[in-house]
Design a protein around this motif. Structure first.
Motif, mmCIF file in Angstrom:
data_model
loop_
_atom_site.group_PDB
_atom_site.id
_atom_site.type_symbol
_atom_site.label_atom_id
_atom_site.label_comp_id
_atom_site.label_asym_id
_atom_site.label_seq_id
_atom_site.Cartn_x
_atom_site.Cartn_y
_atom_site.Cartn_z
ATOM 1 N N VAL A 6 39.325 -8.773 -18.543
ATOM 2 C CA VAL A 6 38.558 -9.811 -19.232
ATOM 3 C C VAL A 6 39.222 -10.151 -20.567
ATOM 4 C CG1 VAL A 6 36.340 -10.382 -20.310
ATOM 5 C CG2 VAL A 6 36.384 -9.203 -18.108
ATOM 6 N N GLU A 7 39.706 -9.121 -21.261
ATOM 7 C CA GLU A 7 40.330 -9.337 -22.569
ATOM 8 C C GLU A 7 41.711 -9.983 -22.478
ATOM 9 O OE1 GLU A 7 40.155 -5.279 -24.100
ATOM 10 O OE2 GLU A 7 38.751 -5.978 -25.623
ATOM 11 N N ASP A 8 42.466 -9.669 -21.428
ATOM 12 C CA ASP A 8 43.851 -10.116 -21.334
ATOM 13 C C ASP A 8 44.101 -10.746 -19.965
ATOM 14 O OD1 ASP A 8 46.584 -10.496 -21.352
ATOM 15 O OD2 ASP A 8 47.096 -8.380 -21.660
ATOM 16 N N ALA A 9 44.120 -12.070 -19.934
ATOM 17 C CA ALA A 9 44.314 -12.795 -18.671
ATOM 18 C C ALA A 9 45.684 -12.524 -18.055
ATOM 19 C CB ALA A 9 44.142 -14.294 -18.905
ATOM 20 N N ASP A 10 46.640 -12.062 -18.859
ATOM 21 C CA ASP A 10 47.988 -11.778 -18.358
ATOM 22 C C ASP A 10 48.186 -10.321 -17.953
ATOM 23 O OD1 ASP A 10 48.784 -14.438 -18.783
ATOM 24 O OD2 ASP A 10 49.212 -14.015 -20.904
ATOM 25 N N ALA A 11 47.156 -9.507 -18.084
ATOM 26 C CA ALA A 11 47.279 -8.084 -17.750
ATOM 27 C C ALA A 11 47.551 -7.906 -16.262
ATOM 28 C CB ALA A 11 46.004 -7.343 -18.135
ATOM 29 N N VAL A 12 48.305 -6.887 -15.934
ATOM 30 C CA VAL A 12 48.570 -6.558 -14.528
ATOM 31 C C VAL A 12 47.305 -5.928 -13.946
ATOM 32 C CG1 VAL A 12 49.958 -5.149 -12.977
ATOM 33 C CG2 VAL A 12 51.017 -6.220 -14.975
ATOM 34 N N HIS A 13 46.848 -6.460 -12.827
ATOM 35 C CA HIS A 13 45.642 -5.973 -12.151
ATOM 36 C C HIS A 13 45.994 -4.699 -11.389
ATOM 37 C CE1 HIS A 13 41.755 -7.142 -9.962
ATOM 38 N NE2 HIS A 13 42.078 -5.930 -9.562
ATOM 39 N N THR A 14 45.323 -3.590 -11.731
ATOM 40 C CA THR A 14 45.603 -2.309 -11.094
ATOM 41 C C THR A 14 44.379 -1.806 -10.331
ATOM 42 O OG1 THR A 14 44.836 -0.977 -12.963
ATOM 43 C CG2 THR A 14 47.147 -1.724 -13.023
ATOM 44 N N TYR A 15 44.574 -0.749 -9.542
ATOM 45 C CA TYR A 15 43.433 -0.170 -8.834
ATOM 46 C C TYR A 15 42.444 0.455 -9.817
ATOM 47 C CZ TYR A 15 45.427 4.472 -9.408
ATOM 48 O OH TYR A 15 45.925 5.622 -9.951
ATOM 49 N N GLN A 16 42.908 0.877 -11.022
ATOM 50 C CA GLN A 16 41.977 1.381 -12.028
ATOM 51 C C GLN A 16 41.011 0.279 -12.462
ATOM 52 O OE1 GLN A 16 45.370 2.043 -12.438
ATOM 53 N NE2 GLN A 16 45.616 4.179 -13.047
ATOM 54 N N ASP A 17 41.517 -0.979 -12.501
ATOM 55 C CA ASP A 17 40.631 -2.102 -12.822
ATOM 56 C C ASP A 17 39.554 -2.250 -11.752
ATOM 57 O OD1 ASP A 17 41.881 -3.141 -15.264
ATOM 58 O OD2 ASP A 17 43.556 -3.686 -13.967
ATOM 59 N N ASP A 18 39.939 -2.066 -10.489
ATOM 60 C CA ASP A 18 38.963 -2.165 -9.406
ATOM 61 C C ASP A 18 37.943 -1.031 -9.472
ATOM 62 O OD1 ASP A 18 40.184 -4.458 -8.454
ATOM 63 O OD2 ASP A 18 41.439 -3.365 -7.029
ATOM 64 N N LEU A 19 38.412 0.177 -9.808
ATOM 65 C CA LEU A 19 37.480 1.299 -9.956
ATOM 66 C C LEU A 19 36.485 1.025 -11.083
ATOM 67 C CD1 LEU A 19 39.799 4.426 -9.588
ATOM 68 C CD2 LEU A 19 38.084 3.612 -7.967
ATOM 69 N N GLU A 20 37.009 0.525 -12.205
ATOM 70 C CA GLU A 20 36.124 0.209 -13.331
ATOM 71 C C GLU A 20 35.150 -0.903 -12.950
ATOM 72 O OE1 GLU A 20 36.282 -1.699 -17.753
ATOM 73 O OE2 GLU A 20 38.028 -0.512 -17.168
ATOM 74 N N SER A 21 35.601 -1.853 -12.145
ATOM 75 C CA SER A 21 34.719 -2.934 -11.696
ATOM 76 C C SER A 21 33.515 -2.385 -10.942
ATOM 77 C CB SER A 21 35.483 -3.915 -10.803
ATOM 78 O OG SER A 21 36.459 -4.593 -11.544
ATOM 79 N N SER A 22 33.715 -1.309 -10.188
ATOM 80 C CA SER A 22 32.583 -0.719 -9.459
ATOM 81 C C SER A 22 31.515 -0.229 -10.433
ATOM 82 C CB SER A 22 33.048 0.417 -8.542
ATOM 83 O OG SER A 22 33.470 1.542 -9.287
ATOM 84 N N PHE A 23 31.942 0.291 -11.578
ATOM 85 C CA PHE A 23 30.994 0.714 -12.611
ATOM 86 C C PHE A 23 30.192 -0.480 -13.116
ATOM 87 C CE2 PHE A 23 30.247 0.803 -17.223
ATOM 88 C CZ PHE A 23 29.326 1.835 -17.298
ATOM 89 N N TRP A 24 30.880 -1.601 -13.407
ATOM 90 C CA TRP A 24 30.192 -2.777 -13.962
ATOM 91 C C TRP A 24 29.236 -3.393 -12.950
ATOM 92 C CZ3 TRP A 24 29.992 -2.676 -18.810
ATOM 93 C CH2 TRP A 24 31.050 -2.175 -19.562
ATOM 94 N N VAL A 25 29.615 -3.413 -11.678
ATOM 95 C CA VAL A 25 28.719 -3.941 -10.640
ATOM 96 C C VAL A 25 27.471 -3.060 -10.550
ATOM 97 C CG1 VAL A 25 28.457 -4.313 -8.143
ATOM 98 C CG2 VAL A 25 30.531 -5.092 -9.318
ATOM 99 N N LEU A 26 27.665 -1.747 -10.554
ATOM 100 C CA LEU A 26 26.526 -0.828 -10.487
ATOM 101 C C LEU A 26 25.636 -0.964 -11.719
ATOM 102 C CD1 LEU A 26 25.000 1.495 -9.125
ATOM 103 C CD2 LEU A 26 26.575 3.069 -10.283
#
Length: 195
Positions: A6-26
């Motif tokens: 969210v902070e950096d549109a140019d950041a490389v999307h990693t699986y850690q981002d997906d794991l963190e996304s699960s926290f935000w969805v929950l």
């Protein structure tokens, strides 16, 4: 999305981002469909700030854990049935799952300071001579916990284990159904202090 993406549109999307996304969805689902200790205005403000205004608030939620903060030690909470978690008083299993995940993702946005690393090196040197006594101390050091959490973020196994462990718990409410929580009308400009 993770705070990083969210902070950096140019950041490389990693699986850690997906794991963190699960926290935000929950977290979003729990706050929007479960009773919490947040007032209608407090819930509305938190949802808008954390989910609509950018990554800074998300980073703050993970680093400072204000919405998940528990007065006193976590061990006091888990051992005392009369003490309730602050966010979800009726479902301590949900609170503990969110807390474990927030503790894990906290490591993505915080690093120990040089004094923390020095303390770890000093205590690690003592482990050789003092053995088990020092091993108990090392677990309390911020730099050691940081290393442990960084290792847990190398794959998805720990996050899945957190979900599995807490979902197997016996302390989930019976007949617990989703109930949509109301949000108040809050002008975003007022929340941001622009007007």
């Amino acid at each position: 999305m993770s705070a990083n993406l969210v902070e950096d549109a140019d950041a490389v999307h990693t699986y850690q981002d997906d794991l963190e996304s699960s926290f935000w969805v929950l977290l979003w689902t729990a706050i929007m469909f479960s009773w919490s200790s947040l007032s209608k205005d407090g819930r509305s403000k938190f949802i808008r700030e954390a989910f609509e205004l950018g990554g800074g608030m998300k980073r703050s939620v993970l680093v400072l854990q204000t919405v998940l903060k528990f007065p006193g030690s976590r061990n006091d909470f888990s051992n005392d049935p009369h003490v309730q978690p602050p966010l979800f008083p009726d479902c301590c299993a949900l609170y503990l799952l969110l807390k474990d995940l927030a503790d894990l993702f906290h490591t993505c946005y915080w690093q120990p300071n040089p004094a923390d690393w020095k303390s770890l090196m000093t205590v690690e040197a003592l482990v050789v001579t003092q053995g088990d006594i020092i091993k108990d101390i090392i677990n309390t050091l911020p730099a050691y916990r940081y290393q442990q959490d960084q290792a847990k973020l190398q794959d998805h196994c720990y996050a899945i284990e957190c979900f599995a462990r807490h979902l197997k718990g016996n302390d989930w409410p019976q007949n617990d159904k989703a109930v949509a929580q109301d949000l108040s009308e809050v002008v975003l400009c007022e929340m941001q202090g622009k007007r």
